[in-house]
Design an enzyme around this catalytic site. Sequence first.
Site, PDB file in Angstrom:
ATOM      1  N   ARG A  65      73.104  24.008  20.150  1.00 12.17           N
ATOM      2  CA  ARG A  65      74.082  23.971  21.229  1.00 12.17           C
ATOM      3  C   ARG A  65      74.987  25.184  21.087  1.00 12.17           C
ATOM      4  O   ARG A  65      75.380  25.553  19.971  1.00 12.17           O
ATOM      5  CB  ARG A  65      74.925  22.681  21.177  1.00 12.17           C
TER       6      ARG A  65
ATOM      7  N   GLU B 205      77.715  27.663  28.720  1.00  9.55           N
ATOM      8  CA  GLU B 205      76.498  27.689  29.513  1.00  9.55           C
ATOM      9  C   GLU B 205      76.718  27.195  30.943  1.00  9.55           C
ATOM     10  O   GLU B 205      77.397  26.192  31.116  1.00  9.55           O
ATOM     11  CB  GLU B 205      75.512  26.746  28.804  1.00  9.55           C
TER      12      GLU B 205
ATOM     13  N   HIS C  40      68.142  28.554  27.732  1.00  3.42           N
ATOM     14  CA  HIS C  40      67.987  27.144  27.332  1.00  3.42           C
ATOM     15  C   HIS C  40      66.582  26.608  27.663  1.00  3.42           C
ATOM     16  O   HIS C  40      66.440  25.694  28.488  1.00  3.42           O
ATOM     17  CB  HIS C  40      69.073  26.259  27.973  1.00  3.42           C
TER      18      HIS C  40
HETATM   19  C1  GLV Z   1      68.002  20.011  24.952  1.00  3.86           C
HETATM   20  O1  GLV Z   1      68.802  20.866  24.741  1.00  3.86           O
HETATM   21  C2  GLV Z   1      68.060  18.700  24.401  1.00  3.86           C
HETATM   22  O2  GLV Z   1      69.042  18.352  23.736  1.00  3.86           O
HETATM   23  O3  GLV Z   1      67.126  17.936  24.626  1.00  3.86           O
END
Ligand code: GLV
Length: 319
Positions: free
Chosen positions: A238, A267, A285
Amino acid sequence: MAKVVVTGRIPEAALDKLRAEHEVDAWDGEQSISRAGLLAKVSGADALVTLLTERVDAELLDAAGEQLKVVSNVAVGYDNIVVADCSARGVRATNTPGVLTEATADIAFGLILMATRRLGEGERLIRSGTPWKWGMFFLLGSSLQGKTLGVVGMGGIGQATARRAKAFGMEVVYQSRSEIDPAIAAELGARRVELDELLAISDVVSLHCPYGPNTHHLIGAEQLAAMKPEAYLVNTARGPIVDEAALAQALRDGVIAGAGLDVFEKEPALHPDLLELENVALVPHLGSSTVETRTAMAVLACENTLAVLRGEDPATPVN
Ligand code: GLV
């Protein structure tokens, strides 16, 4: 029949499972739903299937109403959900661990290769039309064989990334809240260390811990300075685990050699300096973004919802 609200587009295979048993109201806009639209849409829902772009907090839960029983996040990370607010209202919350492990480890390793072998720079150079030819010292990167990968957060994705590193001839150290299964540690030859030591000895540091108050800016200016100047940082976990301004500064000043980022602090916005730097690989991402993985995630989330609506325990609860 219960009312299930799905807050964004998910694969049909998963929606079909819901539709077989319940009334389904799914947002199918190209863009994510506005907050006001979402607050109105969830009213009267017995279940919510949510994407990580939606914040699930007291306001949203109250907008849904007291009949709400479950929130199933289509993601392994659930920092978008205020779990305490769910628990306080007797609402089950679930996530999707396991099914995205390999896909996310692939992206972590892809970023490791992009950063250490300067693949993004090479692509940009060719596409820019700049003349080039093979040269002994042209775009030299850094080898992985014999180097050390430091995995921060040794859950399923961290372990899967470590397994790939082993296949590339790397040593593995890890930092984790708890010791991992000794058989897996032995298979990977992975040694558990404190974060300080990991930062000091790793040639590549890859982040795989959850985001929360304990990991906010876990990697900041001080931690970057503790890394080797020839080391790389990779984040597929993250964004806010890393102080992005400090990272941009460290990349600019040569405090570390490079970085690979799949996630960003605010983001989808990026710290503007990152866009100017050649020594950072940037992808939007994509950790779990394969057809197979996204389908498996959505199906698992919907099965969790169906289980709770049947009065059963969901397979992957977070509360
Ligand atoms: C993606 O970032 C997830 O947490 O599945």
